[in-house]
Motif scaffolding. Structure first.
Motif, PDB file in Angstrom:
ATOM      1  N   ILE A  16       0.638  -1.314   0.034  1.00  0.00           N
ATOM      2  CA  ILE A  16      -0.085  -0.083  -0.012  1.00  0.00           C
ATOM      3  C   ILE A  16       0.731   1.145   0.001  1.00  0.00           C
ATOM      4  O   ILE A  16       1.775   1.459   0.886  1.00  0.00           O
ATOM      5  N   THR A  17       0.850   2.063  -1.164  1.00  0.00           N
ATOM      6  CA  THR A  17       1.778   3.109  -1.454  1.00  0.00           C
ATOM      7  C   THR A  17       0.965   4.576  -1.163  1.00  0.00           C
ATOM      8  O   THR A  17      -0.159   4.699  -1.848  1.00  0.00           O
ATOM      9  N   VAL A  18       1.455   5.175  -0.396  1.00  0.00           N
ATOM     10  CA  VAL A  18       0.913   6.342   0.134  1.00  0.00           C
ATOM     11  C   VAL A  18       1.650   7.805  -0.676  1.00  0.00           C
ATOM     12  O   VAL A  18       2.973   7.891  -0.646  1.00  0.00           O
ATOM     13  N   ILE A  19       0.856   8.279  -1.468  1.00  0.00           N
ATOM     14  CA  ILE A  19       1.370   9.306  -2.167  1.00  0.00           C
ATOM     15  C   ILE A  19       0.748  10.812  -2.544  1.00  0.00           C
ATOM     16  O   ILE A  19      -0.482  10.689  -2.079  1.00  0.00           O
ATOM     17  N   SER A  20       1.473  11.631  -2.702  1.00  0.00           N
ATOM     18  CA  SER A  20       0.950  13.007  -2.943  1.00  0.00           C
ATOM     19  C   SER A  20       1.988  13.777  -3.593  1.00  0.00           C
ATOM     20  O   SER A  20       3.207  13.742  -3.428  1.00  0.00           O
ATOM     21  N   PRO A  21       1.454  14.601  -4.689  1.00  0.00           N
ATOM     22  CA  PRO A  21       2.752  15.268  -5.560  1.00  0.00           C
ATOM     23  C   PRO A  21       3.086  16.247  -4.528  1.00  0.00           C
ATOM     24  O   PRO A  21       4.397  16.712  -4.992  1.00  0.00           O
ATOM     25  N   LYS A  22       2.587  16.919  -3.640  1.00  0.00           N
ATOM     26  CA  LYS A  22       3.280  17.985  -2.741  1.00  0.00           C
ATOM     27  C   LYS A  22       3.657  17.396  -1.258  1.00  0.00           C
ATOM     28  O   LYS A  22       2.691  16.612  -0.927  1.00  0.00           O
ATOM     29  N   LEU A 166      -2.135  16.139  -8.575  1.00  0.00           N
ATOM     30  CA  LEU A 166      -2.759  14.909  -8.405  1.00  0.00           C
ATOM     31  C   LEU A 166      -3.162  13.955  -9.539  1.00  0.00           C
ATOM     32  O   LEU A 166      -2.926  12.869  -9.995  1.00  0.00           O
ATOM     33  N   ARG A 167      -3.919  14.917 -10.190  1.00  0.00           N
ATOM     34  CA  ARG A 167      -4.630  14.650 -11.357  1.00  0.00           C
ATOM     35  C   ARG A 167      -3.426  14.091 -12.595  1.00  0.00           C
ATOM     36  O   ARG A 167      -3.585  13.161 -13.343  1.00  0.00           O
ATOM     37  N   LYS A 168      -2.660  15.052 -12.652  1.00  0.00           N
ATOM     38  CA  LYS A 168      -1.469  14.657 -13.512  1.00  0.00           C
ATOM     39  C   LYS A 168      -0.521  13.521 -13.091  1.00  0.00           C
ATOM     40  O   LYS A 168      -0.047  12.617 -13.770  1.00  0.00           O
ATOM     41  N   ALA A 169      -0.619  13.192 -11.855  1.00  0.00           N
ATOM     42  CA  ALA A 169      -0.019  11.914 -11.287  1.00  0.00           C
ATOM     43  C   ALA A 169      -0.602  10.711 -11.929  1.00  0.00           C
ATOM     44  O   ALA A 169      -0.250   9.809 -12.328  1.00  0.00           O
ATOM     45  N   LEU A 170      -2.203  10.561 -11.798  1.00  0.00           N
ATOM     46  CA  LEU A 170      -2.787   9.591 -12.111  1.00  0.00           C
ATOM     47  C   LEU A 170      -2.874   9.521 -13.788  1.00  0.00           C
ATOM     48  O   LEU A 170      -2.756   8.345 -14.080  1.00  0.00           O
ATOM     49  N   ASP A 171      -2.905  10.626 -14.302  1.00  0.00           N
ATOM     50  CA  ASP A 171      -2.628  10.511 -15.768  1.00  0.00           C
ATOM     51  C   ASP A 171      -1.256   9.919 -16.127  1.00  0.00           C
ATOM     52  O   ASP A 171      -1.283   8.930 -17.113  1.00  0.00           O
ATOM     53  N   ILE A 201     -13.074  19.978  -6.010  1.00  0.00           N
ATOM     54  CA  ILE A 201     -11.886  19.091  -5.852  1.00  0.00           C
ATOM     55  C   ILE A 201     -11.957  17.896  -6.645  1.00  0.00           C
ATOM     56  O   ILE A 201     -11.179  17.375  -7.151  1.00  0.00           O
ATOM     57  N   SER A 202     -13.315  17.111  -6.226  1.00  0.00           N
ATOM     58  CA  SER A 202     -13.379  15.490  -7.031  1.00  0.00           C
ATOM     59  C   SER A 202     -13.227  15.859  -8.478  1.00  0.00           C
ATOM     60  O   SER A 202     -12.584  14.706  -8.956  1.00  0.00           O
ATOM     61  N   ALA A 203     -13.895  16.795  -8.974  1.00  0.00           N
ATOM     62  CA  ALA A 203     -13.914  16.893 -10.468  1.00  0.00           C
ATOM     63  C   ALA A 203     -12.677  17.079 -10.783  1.00  0.00           C
ATOM     64  O   ALA A 203     -11.903  16.531 -11.926  1.00  0.00           O
ATOM     65  N   ALA A 204     -11.675  17.972 -10.285  1.00  0.00           N
ATOM     66  CA  ALA A 204     -10.339  18.458 -10.556  1.00  0.00           C
ATOM     67  C   ALA A 204      -9.434  17.262 -10.399  1.00  0.00           C
ATOM     68  O   ALA A 204      -8.583  17.121 -11.325  1.00  0.00           O
ATOM     69  N   ALA A 205      -9.442  16.300  -9.391  1.00  0.00           N
ATOM     70  CA  ALA A 205      -8.764  15.164  -9.270  1.00  0.00           C
ATOM     71  C   ALA A 205      -9.172  14.073 -10.257  1.00  0.00           C
ATOM     72  O   ALA A 205      -8.475  13.020 -10.486  1.00  0.00           O
ATOM     73  N   GLY A 206     -10.318  14.191 -10.595  1.00  0.00           N
ATOM     74  CA  GLY A 206     -11.077  12.863 -11.344  1.00  0.00           C
ATOM     75  C   GLY A 206     -11.425  11.734 -10.771  1.00  0.00           C
ATOM     76  O   GLY A 206     -11.188  10.474 -11.187  1.00  0.00           O
ATOM     77  N   LEU A 207     -11.551  11.887  -9.326  1.00  0.00           N
ATOM     78  CA  LEU A 207     -11.607  10.880  -8.558  1.00  0.00           C
ATOM     79  C   LEU A 207     -12.677  11.062  -7.401  1.00  0.00           C
ATOM     80  O   LEU A 207     -12.689  12.310  -7.026  1.00  0.00           O
TER      81      LEU A 207
END
Length: 264
Positions: A16-22, A166-171, A201-207
Motif C-alpha cells: 500500500i503506497t501513500v503518495i501526494s504530489p506535494k 494529483l490528476r497529472k500523477a494519475l494520468d 476538488i473531486s472533479a479536478a482530481a478525477g476521483l
C-alpha cells in the motif's frame, strides 16, 4: 505499448503506497496511523517502509531510534533473505515494524530504485502488509513502489494546484499502464474554508473523495511527540477518520486486491 500490470500474487502481502504530489499534505500522518491500525489487527505482520530517502520522518512520527535503516538493508542486499531482513527492521510498541530512512540525506541519494524493488518484494513475501511512505512528487523510487502496489492512497489538501498535480500523477500512471492498484483518495484538511467545494476538488482530481481528514491541532502535536494518533488519541476526530481508513483497507483485503484485477 503499456506493459500490463501483474495480477497481485496471492503469496505476497498487500503493498500500500501513500503518495501526494506535494510535501506537507499528510502522507506521514496517514502512513504511520494506517500501519499502527493494521498492526492492531495483524500484530507482527505489518512493515512500514519510509521511502522518503533524504528527509524521511517516519522514525520521528513513531518516536523510534532505529539501529538500522533502509540504507543498511540495501548495503547488505546480496545477503538479504527472510531471516536477515528482520535485523534491519525496527519494532514499534504498536506491533508494527519500520524500515526507516537513512539519517544522512547523502546516503539516501545513493540508493538505486532497483534495490528498492528487491527490498519491497522481499518484505511482501514475509509480511501481510507493506505500507510505503513516499516523498513529494513521483521519484523513480516511488514509481518502483507503485509498480508493486496492490493499493495506492492518494492525498491532496484543499488547494487546487495540489489536486491538479494529483490528476497529472494519475494520468502519468495511466500512461505507464499502472491500472492495477485500487485507488483511495484522501482529502486532508477537508474542513478548511478556502472557497473550494468538495465537488470541485473531486472533479479536478478525477476521483471521488473516499475519506475526509479534518484539520486538527492533534495532528502536529502527535508528530512532534512521536505518538501516533490512533494509539495516543483515538477519540480525536482525525483519529476516527484514520480508523475508517484502516477498516477500508482490511475489508478490501478479501475482494478488490485479490481478484487479479491488475491483469489486462
Amino acid at each position: 505499448g503499456a506493459i500490463p500490470a501483474a495480477a497481485p500474487d496471492p503469496n505476497r502481502g498487500r503493498v500500500i503506497t501513500v503518495i501526494s504530489p506535494k510535501g506537507g499534505s499528510g502522507k506521514t500522518i496517514v502512513s504511520t496511523n494506517l500501519a499502527v491500525g493494521l498492526a492492531a489487527r495483524a500484530p507482527g505482520k505489518v512493515v512500514l517502509l519510509d521511502l522518503d530517502l533524504q528527509f524521511g520522518d517516519v522514525s520521528y512520527a513513531l518516536g523510534l531510534t532505529p539501529q538500522h535503516t533502509i540504507f543498511d538493508a540495501i548495503s547488505a542486499l546480496d545477503d538479504l533473505d527472510a531471516t536477515t531482513l528482520k535485523v534491519f527492521l525496527t519494532r514499534h510498541q504498536s506491533g508494527l515494524y519500520a524500515l526507516c530512512a537513512p539519517d544522512e540525506p547523502a546516503a539516501g541519494e545513493m540508493i538505486q530504485a532497483t534495490a528498492v524493488t528487491t527490498v519491497i518484494k522481499l518484505i511482501a513475501s514475509q509480511f501481510g502488509y507493506v505500507i510505503i511512505d513516499t516523498p513529494g512528487g513521483l521519484s523513480e523510487h516511488t514509481l518502483a513502489a507503485l509498480d508493486l502496489s496492490t493499493d495506492v492512497i492518494l492525498i491532496a489538501d484543499m488547494d487546487l494546484p495540489s489536486v491538479r498535480n494529483l490528476r497529472k500523477a494519475l494520468d502519468a500512471f495511466d500512461m505507464l499502464g499502472m491500472r492495477g492498484p485500487s485507488r483511495y483518495f484522501v482529502l486532508n484538511r477537508a474542513d478548511s474554508r478556502v472557497g473550494l467545494t468538495k465537488a470541485g476538488i473531486s472533479a479536478a482530481a478525477g476521483l471521488p473523495i473516499d475519506l475526509e481528514l479534518p484539520s486538527s491541532r492533534h495532528v502536529p502535536v502527535s508528530l512532534n511527540e512521536g505518538r501516533p494518533l490512533l494509539s495516543d488519541n483515538p477519540r480525536s476526530p482525525a483519529a476516527r477518520r484514520l480508523a475508517e481508513l484502516v477498516d477500508h483497507v482490511v475489508s478490501a483485503n478479501g475482494n478488490k486486491a485479490r481478484n487479479g484485477s491488475g491483469g489486462h
